[in-house]
Design a protein around this motif. Sequence first.
Motif, PDB file in Angstrom:
ATOM      1  N   MET A  82       0.825  -1.209   0.000  1.00  0.00           N
ATOM      2  CA  MET A  82       0.000   0.000   0.000  1.00  0.00           C
ATOM      3  C   MET A  82       0.860   1.260   0.000  1.00  0.00           C
ATOM      4  O   MET A  82       0.564   2.221  -0.707  1.00  0.00           O
ATOM      5  CB  MET A  82      -0.956   0.007   1.192  1.00  0.00           C
ATOM      6  N   ALA A  83       1.927   1.250   0.780  1.00  0.00           N
ATOM      7  CA  ALA A  83       2.815   2.414   0.837  1.00  0.00           C
ATOM      8  C   ALA A  83       3.458   2.686  -0.523  1.00  0.00           C
ATOM      9  O   ALA A  83       3.759   3.831  -0.850  1.00  0.00           O
ATOM     10  CB  ALA A  83       3.890   2.215   1.905  1.00  0.00           C
ATOM     11  N   SER A  84       3.613   1.643  -1.332  1.00  0.00           N
ATOM     12  CA  SER A  84       4.265   1.826  -2.634  1.00  0.00           C
ATOM     13  C   SER A  84       3.313   2.340  -3.708  1.00  0.00           C
ATOM     14  O   SER A  84       3.732   3.062  -4.598  1.00  0.00           O
ATOM     15  CB  SER A  84       4.917   0.518  -3.092  1.00  0.00           C
ATOM     16  N   TRP A  85       2.030   1.974  -3.654  1.00  0.00           N
ATOM     17  CA  TRP A  85       1.153   2.350  -4.761  1.00  0.00           C
ATOM     18  C   TRP A  85       0.053   3.353  -4.412  1.00  0.00           C
ATOM     19  O   TRP A  85      -0.444   4.053  -5.285  1.00  0.00           O
ATOM     20  CB  TRP A  85       0.514   1.110  -5.408  1.00  0.00           C
ATOM     21  N   ARG A  93       1.394  -1.120 -12.113  1.00  0.00           N
ATOM     22  CA  ARG A  93       2.824  -1.407 -12.238  1.00  0.00           C
ATOM     23  C   ARG A  93       3.306  -2.370 -11.144  1.00  0.00           C
ATOM     24  O   ARG A  93       4.317  -3.040 -11.308  1.00  0.00           O
ATOM     25  CB  ARG A  93       3.630  -0.116 -12.202  1.00  0.00           C
ATOM     26  N   LEU A  94       2.577  -2.445 -10.040  1.00  0.00           N
ATOM     27  CA  LEU A  94       2.928  -3.373  -8.968  1.00  0.00           C
ATOM     28  C   LEU A  94       2.389  -4.772  -9.238  1.00  0.00           C
ATOM     29  O   LEU A  94       3.106  -5.756  -9.081  1.00  0.00           O
ATOM     30  CB  LEU A  94       2.381  -2.858  -7.625  1.00  0.00           C
ATOM     31  N   VAL A  95       1.132  -4.876  -9.645  1.00  0.00           N
ATOM     32  CA  VAL A  95       0.484  -6.196  -9.705  1.00  0.00           C
ATOM     33  C   VAL A  95       0.600  -6.914 -11.041  1.00  0.00           C
ATOM     34  O   VAL A  95       0.481  -8.137 -11.086  1.00  0.00           O
ATOM     35  CB  VAL A  95      -1.011  -6.127  -9.295  1.00  0.00           C
ATOM     36  N   GLU A  96       0.814  -6.190 -12.138  1.00  0.00           N
ATOM     37  CA  GLU A  96       0.798  -6.865 -13.435  1.00  0.00           C
ATOM     38  C   GLU A  96       2.089  -7.603 -13.791  1.00  0.00           C
ATOM     39  O   GLU A  96       2.014  -8.642 -14.431  1.00  0.00           O
ATOM     40  CB  GLU A  96       0.384  -5.893 -14.537  1.00  0.00           C
ATOM     41  N   PHE A 128       4.098  12.090  -3.740  1.00  0.00           N
ATOM     42  CA  PHE A 128       3.867  11.865  -2.316  1.00  0.00           C
ATOM     43  C   PHE A 128       4.497  10.542  -1.898  1.00  0.00           C
ATOM     44  O   PHE A 128       4.609   9.615  -2.698  1.00  0.00           O
ATOM     45  CB  PHE A 128       2.367  11.793  -1.997  1.00  0.00           C
ATOM     46  N   VAL A 129       4.915  10.485  -0.646  1.00  0.00           N
ATOM     47  CA  VAL A 129       5.352   9.224  -0.054  1.00  0.00           C
ATOM     48  C   VAL A 129       4.373   8.881   1.058  1.00  0.00           C
ATOM     49  O   VAL A 129       3.743   9.762   1.644  1.00  0.00           O
ATOM     50  CB  VAL A 129       6.806   9.279   0.476  1.00  0.00           C
ATOM     51  N   CYS A 130       4.243   7.603   1.312  1.00  0.00           N
ATOM     52  CA  CYS A 130       3.276   7.118   2.297  1.00  0.00           C
ATOM     53  C   CYS A 130       3.990   6.359   3.401  1.00  0.00           C
ATOM     54  O   CYS A 130       4.919   5.601   3.140  1.00  0.00           O
ATOM     55  CB  CYS A 130       2.276   6.185   1.605  1.00  0.00           C
ATOM     56  N   LYS A 131       3.544   6.580   4.615  1.00  0.00           N
ATOM     57  CA  LYS A 131       3.995   5.786   5.753  1.00  0.00           C
ATOM     58  C   LYS A 131       2.752   5.142   6.355  1.00  0.00           C
ATOM     59  O   LYS A 131       1.791   5.834   6.682  1.00  0.00           O
ATOM     60  CB  LYS A 131       4.698   6.636   6.790  1.00  0.00           C
ATOM     61  N   GLY A 143      -5.912  12.016  -8.390  1.00  0.00           N
ATOM     62  CA  GLY A 143      -5.053  11.273  -7.471  1.00  0.00           C
ATOM     63  C   GLY A 143      -5.282   9.778  -7.556  1.00  0.00           C
ATOM     64  O   GLY A 143      -4.337   8.985  -7.594  1.00  0.00           O
ATOM     65  N   TRP A 144      -6.550   9.381  -7.608  1.00  0.00           N
ATOM     66  CA  TRP A 144      -6.880   7.954  -7.744  1.00  0.00           C
ATOM     67  C   TRP A 144      -6.344   7.396  -9.062  1.00  0.00           C
ATOM     68  O   TRP A 144      -5.857   6.258  -9.109  1.00  0.00           O
ATOM     69  CB  TRP A 144      -8.388   7.733  -7.654  1.00  0.00           C
ATOM     70  N   GLN A 145      -6.434   8.170 -10.146  1.00  0.00           N
ATOM     71  CA  GLN A 145      -5.910   7.692 -11.432  1.00  0.00           C
ATOM     72  C   GLN A 145      -4.417   7.385 -11.317  1.00  0.00           C
ATOM     73  O   GLN A 145      -3.939   6.370 -11.824  1.00  0.00           O
ATOM     74  CB  GLN A 145      -6.144   8.726 -12.533  1.00  0.00           C
ATOM     75  N   GLU A 146      -3.684   8.277 -10.653  1.00  0.00           N
ATOM     76  CA  GLU A 146      -2.251   8.050 -10.465  1.00  0.00           C
ATOM     77  C   GLU A 146      -2.004   6.826  -9.597  1.00  0.00           C
ATOM     78  O   GLU A 146      -1.140   5.998  -9.903  1.00  0.00           O
ATOM     79  CB  GLU A 146      -1.608   9.293  -9.852  1.00  0.00           C
ATOM     80  N   SER A 147      -2.760   6.689  -8.518  1.00  0.00           N
ATOM     81  CA  SER A 147      -2.598   5.543  -7.633  1.00  0.00           C
ATOM     82  C   SER A 147      -2.874   4.241  -8.378  1.00  0.00           C
ATOM     83  O   SER A 147      -2.133   3.255  -8.224  1.00  0.00           O
ATOM     84  CB  SER A 147      -3.539   5.662  -6.429  1.00  0.00           C
ATOM     85  N   LEU A 148      -3.923   4.213  -9.191  1.00  0.00           N
ATOM     86  CA  LEU A 148      -4.256   2.994  -9.929  1.00  0.00           C
ATOM     87  C   LEU A 148      -3.207   2.683 -10.992  1.00  0.00           C
ATOM     88  O   LEU A 148      -2.950   1.508 -11.289  1.00  0.00           O
ATOM     89  CB  LEU A 148      -5.653   3.096 -10.528  1.00  0.00           C
TER      90      LEU A 148
END
Length: 149
Positions: free
Chosen positions: A29-32, A140-143, A38-41, A130-135
């Motif tokens: 979750m922190a990565s995507w 790029r993570l799951v495929e 933005f960075v997530c913690k 923002g959601w478009q960027e997150s998706l």
Amino acid sequence: MANNTVKLHRVFTAGPEKLFKAFTDADAMASWLPPYGFVCKVHSLDFKVGGEYKMSFTNFTTGSSHSFGGKYLEIIPNKLIKYSDQFDDPNLPGQMITTIQLKQVSCGTELIATQEGIPEIIPPEMCYLGWQESLDKLKRLVEPNIPDA
């Protein structure tokens, strides 16, 4: 996007199990999840109905941060995740409800994300961007199918 609600639809080539895992693993979750820039913690994540989570997004350029958290309201493995979101900042009042629906399709997984109750100060179109960027980051993570070495 009426009533401070955004709804997004995507199809991924990955299976529902892999997408579901991306929503249940704190490091994933922190990565995507944070939009570009933005960075997530993830401070805590108790992924179960009634379990709570807490995280923060920090603007990489300015260093300003917003923390938020909520509760998992409904979970159906590999099919549905529904959770609440609430910002810690009193200038961003109210509770949002996010629903993630996953459905296996011939080429992978259909994802429908709905976020309701976005604070009035946040333009829904900005939330949608923002959601478009997150998706995109989720894709790029799951495929990629990377075998173990």
